[in-house]
Design a protein around this motif. Structure first.
Motif, short mmCIF file in Angstrom:
data_model
loop_
_atom_site.label_atom_id
_atom_site.label_comp_id
_atom_site.label_asym_id
_atom_site.label_seq_id
_atom_site.Cartn_x
_atom_site.Cartn_y
_atom_site.Cartn_z
N CYS A 1 0.58 -1.14 -0.05
CA CYS A 1 0.00 0.00 0.11
C CYS A 1 0.91 1.17 -0.03
O CYS A 1 0.54 2.39 -0.98
N VAL A 2 1.76 1.52 1.13
CA VAL A 2 2.55 2.70 1.24
C VAL A 2 3.36 2.83 -0.09
O VAL A 2 3.42 4.36 -0.50
N VAL A 3 4.11 1.93 -0.28
CA VAL A 3 5.34 2.14 -1.23
C VAL A 3 4.61 2.62 -2.79
O VAL A 3 5.01 3.61 -3.49
N PRO A 4 3.74 1.77 -3.26
CA PRO A 4 2.95 2.23 -4.28
C PRO A 4 2.42 3.71 -4.25
O PRO A 4 2.59 4.39 -5.33
N ALA A 5 1.81 4.00 -3.22
CA ALA A 5 1.47 5.39 -2.99
C ALA A 5 2.44 6.33 -2.88
O ALA A 5 2.11 7.43 -3.59
N GLU A 6 3.44 6.11 -2.35
CA GLU A 6 4.67 6.91 -2.37
C GLU A 6 5.40 7.41 -3.80
O GLU A 6 5.49 8.32 -4.05
N GLN A 7 5.24 6.14 -4.46
CA GLN A 7 5.67 6.30 -5.78
C GLN A 7 4.82 7.24 -6.69
O GLN A 7 5.43 7.75 -7.61
N ARG A 8 3.35 6.96 -6.43
CA ARG A 8 2.58 7.69 -7.19
C ARG A 8 2.91 9.40 -6.88
O ARG A 8 2.72 10.19 -7.87
N LEU A 9 3.11 9.66 -5.64
CA LEU A 9 3.19 10.95 -5.10
C LEU A 9 4.47 11.65 -5.67
O LEU A 9 4.42 12.68 -6.27
N GLN A 10 5.55 10.61 -5.72
CA GLN A 10 6.80 11.31 -6.41
C GLN A 10 6.90 11.35 -7.84
O GLN A 10 7.19 12.36 -8.39
N ARG A 11 6.07 10.38 -8.64
CA ARG A 11 5.71 10.73 -10.08
C ARG A 11 5.11 11.93 -10.36
O ARG A 11 5.31 12.82 -11.28
N ALA A 12 3.97 12.17 -9.36
CA ALA A 12 3.19 13.51 -9.44
C ALA A 12 4.03 14.64 -9.16
O ALA A 12 4.00 15.70 -9.81
N SER A 13 4.81 14.47 -8.41
CA SER A 13 5.65 15.88 -7.78
C SER A 13 6.55 16.05 -9.06
O SER A 13 6.97 17.16 -9.55
N SER A 14 7.35 15.06 -9.78
CA SER A 14 8.18 15.01 -10.79
C SER A 14 7.60 15.51 -11.99
O SER A 14 8.19 16.60 -12.54
#
Length: 134
Positions: A115-128
């Protein structure tokens, strides 16, 4: 036993042992003719009991009251038992709260990768993506 021996045996500093005696957490320790503390089996029993109770988070004030009542004799048995029951109830509640915390941590750990890792990856991509469009 000397204070150094008791300190080593119970892994409690000599200063703490003297403090426990001074505040009434353990009854006065017998002394040799020269005035040196001479811990008896009974004294060591008190040290072991207080170490156990303190590790469990039992309140110092309750333990001091317990020792004072003990020194007054058998007439205080009901009051001493009441102190122990109250402290046990408080310990059970602390253990329940700690178990809740442990259960939550275990749940978070078990679900971290899913749960957490995919959500963090989505946030990082959105931020990028935002940084690239800016």
């Amino acid at each position: 036993m000397t204070i150094a021996e008791v300190s080593k045996k119970y892994e409690i500093s000599p200063d703490t042992l003297r403090y426990y005696e001074r505040i009434g957490l353990i009854p006065p320790v017998p002394r040799s003719k020269s005035g040196v503390r001479d811990y008896t089996e009974e004294s060591c029993g008190w040290v072991a009991m207080m170490k156990c109770f303190r590790q469990a988070g039992v309140q110092i004030e309750a333990l001091i009251e317990y020792v004072a009542l003990f020194q007054q004799g058998d007439a205080t048995i009901p009051a001493r038992k009441a102190i122990l029951i109250e402290q046990r109830e408080q310990l059970i509640e602390r253990m329940r709260m700690m178990q809740e915390s442990l259960d939550r941590l275990n749940y978070k750990i078990q679900n971290y990768e899913n749960c957490v890792v995919p959500a963090e990856q989505r946030l990082q991509r959105a931020s990028s993506d935002r940084a690239e469009t800016a």
